[in-house]
Design a protein around this motif. Structure first.
Motif, mmCIF file in Angstrom:
data_model
loop_
_atom_site.group_PDB
_atom_site.id
_atom_site.type_symbol
_atom_site.label_atom_id
_atom_site.label_comp_id
_atom_site.label_asym_id
_atom_site.label_seq_id
_atom_site.Cartn_x
_atom_site.Cartn_y
_atom_site.Cartn_z
ATOM 1 N N ASP A 282 -20.312 22.452 -14.314
ATOM 2 C CA ASP A 282 -19.391 23.168 -15.205
ATOM 3 C C ASP A 282 -19.449 24.677 -15.012
ATOM 4 N N ILE A 283 -20.526 25.208 -14.452
ATOM 5 C CA ILE A 283 -20.565 26.646 -14.164
ATOM 6 C C ILE A 283 -19.492 26.986 -13.143
ATOM 7 N N LEU A 284 -19.381 26.173 -12.108
ATOM 8 C CA LEU A 284 -18.314 26.351 -11.117
ATOM 9 C C LEU A 284 -16.951 26.179 -11.765
ATOM 10 N N HIS A 285 -16.806 25.153 -12.590
ATOM 11 C CA HIS A 285 -15.512 24.910 -13.236
ATOM 12 C C HIS A 285 -15.085 26.099 -14.096
ATOM 13 N N GLU A 286 -16.021 26.638 -14.863
ATOM 14 C CA GLU A 286 -15.684 27.752 -15.744
ATOM 15 C C GLU A 286 -15.391 29.025 -14.955
#
Length: 631
Positions: A282-286
């Motif tokens: 989710d770090i990449l997604h955000e």
């Protein structure tokens, strides 16, 4: 639920409304039942109302376990309160179980006298067999006699609420999570408007689905109001939070925003390279949503490519970062060593999960501390910092970049699955409240003094200059072979290698002079010091506060700087008779504390993929206190 002294209100048209201080609710069901969505919406509604909230999502490890099986149960726990809270709660006040498997795997956490809401339509022979029941527990009054049981025909009532829309049974049944959510909204006097607004936005292009979810939500609330089964409902007043603008935030969201903020504070662009892995993805997604803030993301083919791309980006003058979990950090190790050898600033985020190998990919653990400290070949020191809570990831992401750029070194930021997926209110700071990250690159040389540039010349912090490639006169070598101090030329001589190894170590050790001294919550000296780190902060802080209110001689020191540790930590430890170190591993920080400070630290270790319960910690503190009295 923690009840308050407020009087119960009642009217002829309305059931009694009782005021309580803190509530713990858990939704659980099949991974396709929308439990994460229901929990998230209850979190959002409670946050908008002004409660303090802490959440604990619980995902099944299987990508898609067979429906109705024990391995496929998904859960979401939320605690919301009118007071400051730091954990999602030990015992559950209200458990919503959508099928037999959910009931079987979660009933043990429901408090005595708690509210149990079950979808009785799901308790048919096939689902009971999948959950390994040889009988229907809803028909056994003795088995559930410790709870207030509400058997609700959710599937049938949901279908009735959307019948006019002409949807298939499959689509209609997908709305039953909103029926359960509406019932909980009524039970705890929640305003559904934030959820209805979300439904309108989310399903705006499909009016029939939007209306079906609205109908189910309303039907659940109406059921609570009209049925004789529920005789009372509850209200949790707003919390007295410091003034400001708040939003709900998860650890991974806070990490992403913190990284982008670091770039803004330093006047640089952010480059992120990563490979998908639970629970760090989710770090990449955000970050991929922040392109308009100068953030560039790259999803690469593997973990090694991600790490080497980050080394290249750091060499080119970018704020470079990657994130992974334990298995990916192992693969990144060689390129992390390249970052140490070249002395380039970058941040490596490890969102820890249960291991070894694939381990428990959706469960939390703190077992990568030794990996962060020593998991590279050679003497390869790195600063290591750790976030303590979801919102704290915002601050620690910036701190990691400050240390990386100020001391020209890769920095590891440790979070964990509990922090990454959990949520809490976050007060959005003003830019004036944030500490700038000052970066100065050496200027070009065009007057014939090109040979005087020394890429490994060091300042008083033993930090070398960060020269941008292409700057006139600043040509220099980089690579993984040992450097000659000053020139950076390859130098295999024994004396130089020993000098450089000790210099890199001294640079990291010297960071202790530029980080805060260790603070203590509680008495400055006494019987027991609880020494914690990472995501155990909420539980340890709550447990220590309970002990302090009971007049016990106990204090808390929570570490966020793990390498180097705060310069006064040894002095702090020496002021207590015993040191208790709770960790979600077999005792990794305890091993370090014993070796660094020669103290007989006591460990309390849990390796179950779950965070500590406050009651567990209080019991252990009492045990150590008793030992103090006996010696």
């Amino acid at each position: 639920m923690a009840a308050t002294d407020a009087a119960t209100s009642e009217s002829p048209e309305q059931k009694p409304l009782e005021e309580v201080e803190t509530v713990v609710v858990r939704f659980c069901g099949d991974s396709g039942d929308g439990m994460q969505l229901a929990g998230t919406q209850l979190t959002n509604v409670s946050a908008v109302f002004g409660n303090d909230v802490v959440t604990l999502p619980d995902f099944p490890a299987e990508i898609r376990a067979p429906a109705g099986t024990l391995g496929g149960v998904s859960g979401f726990q939320i605690s919301f309160s009118s007071d400051d809270i730091f954990t999602p709660g030990d015992e559950v006040d209200t458990l919503v179980a959508m099928n037999p498997a959910a009931l079987k795997t979660n009933i043990g956490d429901l408090k005595r006298g708690g509210t149990l809401i079950v979808n009785e339509d799901a308790f048919e022979k096939g689902n009971l067999q999948k959950a390994h029941y040889d009988h229907n527990p809803l028909e056994n009054e003795v088995e559930l006699s410790n709870f207030r049981v509400h058997k609700v025909p959710m599937t049938r009532l949901t279908r009735d609420s959307v019948a006019e829309l002409g949807l298939s049974l499959k689509i209609a049944d997908r709305c039953k999570n909103f029926f359960a959510l509406g019932l909980v909204f009524w039970l705890y006097d929640r305003d559904p408007k934030p959820t209805t607004d979300w439904i309108t936005t989310k399903f705006g292009k499909n009016p029939a689905i939007a209306q079906a979810n609205m109908n189910a939500l309303t039907a659940g609330s109406n059921y609570g109001f009209s049925t004789e089964s529920f005789t009372v409902h509850y209200q949790v007043p707003p919390a007295k939070l410091p003034p400001g603008k708040y939003r709900k935030i998860t650890g991974n969201e806070a990490t992403a925003i913190g990284l982008a903020t670091a770039a803004k504070l330093s006047g640089k662009k952010l480059f992120y390279a990563g490979y998908p892995i639970t629970p760090a993805s989710d770090i990449l997604h955000e970050l991929s949503k922040l392109k308009n803030f100068g953030v560039r993301t790259c999803q690469v083919e593997d973990e090694i490519a991600a790490m080497t791309a980050v080394v290249g980006a750091a060499y080119s003058g970018e704020l470079a970062v990657t994130a992974s979990s334990g298995p990916g950090i192992c693969l990144k190790a060689e390129a992390m060593g390249l970052g140490v050898m070249t002395e380039l600033p970058m941040v490596i985020i490890n969102v820890q999960r249960g291991g070894p190998s694939t381990g428990l990919p959706t469960k939390t653990e703190q077992s990568d501390l030794m990996l962060a400290m020593y998991g590279r070949n050679g003497d390869c020191p790195l600063p290591v910092v750790a976030a303590s809570a979801p919102a704290d990831c915002f601050k620690m992401a910036q701190e990691a970049f400050r240390l990386a750029t100020e001391f020209m070194t890769p920095v590891i930021l440790l979070t964990d699955g509990y922090i990454a997926n959990g949520a809490e209110p976050w007060r959005i700071p003003e830019m004036s409240e944030l500490r700038p990250i000052e970066i100065v690159h050496p200027e070009g040389v065009t007057n014939g003094d090109e040979e005087k540039f020394l890429p490994y010349a060091r300042n008083e912090k033993l930090t070398r200059p960060w020269a941008i490639p292409g700057t006139p006169g600043l040509q220099h070598r980089v690579g993984g072979l040992e450097k000659s101090d000053g020139t950076g030329n390859v130098d295999y001589s024994p004396e130089n290698h020993e000098h450089m190894v000790k210099t890199r170590q001294a640079k990291v050790d010297g960071i202790a002079n530029f980080i805060p001294e260790q603070s203590v919550e509680g008495p400055e000296q006494g019987d027991v010091l609880v020494l914690s780190w990472g995501g155990t902060y909420g539980s340890t802080r709550t447990a220590v506060r309970e002990c302090l209110r009971a007049g016990k001689s106990v204090a808390l020191a929570h570490l966020q700087y793990l390498n180097p540790m705060p310069r006064n930590l040894g002095e702090v430890i020496s002021k207590y008779k015993r040191v208790l170190i709770p960790e979600l591993n077999t005792g990794q920080l305890r091993l370090l504390i014993r070796s660094y400070f020669l103290v007989d630290a006591v460990g309390y270790n849990k390796i179950q993929g779950k965070p500590f319960l406050v009651s567990e910690l209080v019991a252990k503190i009492d045990e150590v206190l008793a030992d103090c009295q006996d010696t």
